[in-house]
Design an enzyme around this catalytic site. Structure first.
Site, short mmCIF file in Angstrom:
data_model
loop_
_atom_site.label_atom_id
_atom_site.label_comp_id
_atom_site.label_asym_id
_atom_site.label_seq_id
_atom_site.Cartn_x
_atom_site.Cartn_y
_atom_site.Cartn_z
N ASP A 1 28.27 32.60 46.48
CA ASP A 1 28.10 32.15 45.11
C ASP A 1 29.09 32.83 44.16
OD1 ASP A 1 25.95 30.64 45.96
OD2 ASP A 1 24.46 32.15 45.40
N TYR B 1 23.98 40.70 55.12
CA TYR B 1 24.31 40.88 53.71
C TYR B 1 23.78 42.23 53.24
CZ TYR B 1 25.66 35.97 52.99
OH TYR B 1 26.29 34.75 53.03
#
Length: 244
Positions: free
Chosen positions: A52, A110
């Site tokens: 994103d 992540y």
């Protein structure tokens, strides 16, 4: 035709995510431009993930097909010599013909960083979430374990439209701290849109007593996005490792 496997890292602050867009600057657009220049042919790079706007990458993989005979070492040097300072090529190697950065991926890890202090860190303004409240690390760690396993994560997804399945497997969700820096590490077979940021936002609400640890399973079973926590800000999130 050669198939190259390339690893890079980038600071996502100045980019609207990885994937190319018509009206915004993205990592893919910038990298493709300079890779094409070095290879002396127009190419399309295939990324391992859609990150994103504002999300960073410690380790990001892309694959690219080329007719160029450039040695892999020269590829790294050449592309890095053209890229802006917030993107760096880490390595390049020959890959098998069937390798694809996205479809060959088996798992991703992540990391989400939080700067937990009353005072902000001027050197990490866009690199970690500034969190001013007291942190109960053990409570957050306990709550994070509720996400481990195979579950339907529809309640932790911003947009499930068009998804054939919202079931994903989380292999581990670790919480570590080093002084004022809190680090959340999550590894899974795949992630839905904003899934990690919503899980982090939910854990923040658990820390603040607005969601109980025992509520997480109920929220998951509800498949209702409105019952989960807010979406944590993008600048604390990094794609950390890719597994093939």
């Amino acid at each position: 035709m050669r198939n190259l496997k390339v690893m890079m890292s980038y600071r996502g602050t100045n980019y609207h995510g990885f994937q190319r867009q018509d009206n915004a600057v993205t990592v893919q657009e910038v990298v493709e431009k300079h890779v094409s220049s070095v290879l002396n042919e127009k190419v399309t790079i295939n990324g391992c993930s859609r990150t994103d706007t504002g999300v960073h990458a410690n380790s990001y993989c892309f694959s690219v097909r080329t007719n160029s005979l450039i040695p892999t070492k020269n590829f790294v040097r050449g592309v890095n010599g053209r890229l802006p300072d917030d993107i760096s090529i880490l390595s390049c190697e020959e890959a098998t013909d069937d390798f694809h950065a996205r479809f060959s991926c088996k798992a991703k890890e992540y990391v989400y960083l939080m700067h937990c202090s009353e005072s902000k860190n001027p050197f990490a303004t866009d690199l970690a979430l500034h969190y001013r409240r007291p942190v109960n690390e053990e409570l957050i760690r306990k709550a994070a374990q509720e996400f481990v396993g195979t579950h339907d994560f529809r309640a932790f997804c911003s947009d499930s439209t068009g998804k054939h399945s919202t079931v994903r497997t989380i292999y581990n969700f670790d919480v570590e701290s080093n002084g004022v820096l809190l680090k959340m590490l999550v590894k899974g077979d795949g992630f839905l849109y904003n899934m990690i940021r919503i899980m982090v936002g939910t854990l923040i609400m658990v820390n603040e007593g607005r969601i109980d640890v025992t509520d997480i399973k109920r929220i998951m079973d509800s498949k209702d996005r409105q019952q989960a926590g807010k979406t944590a800000q993008a600048h604390g999130l990094y794609l950390n490792r890719i597994f093939y």
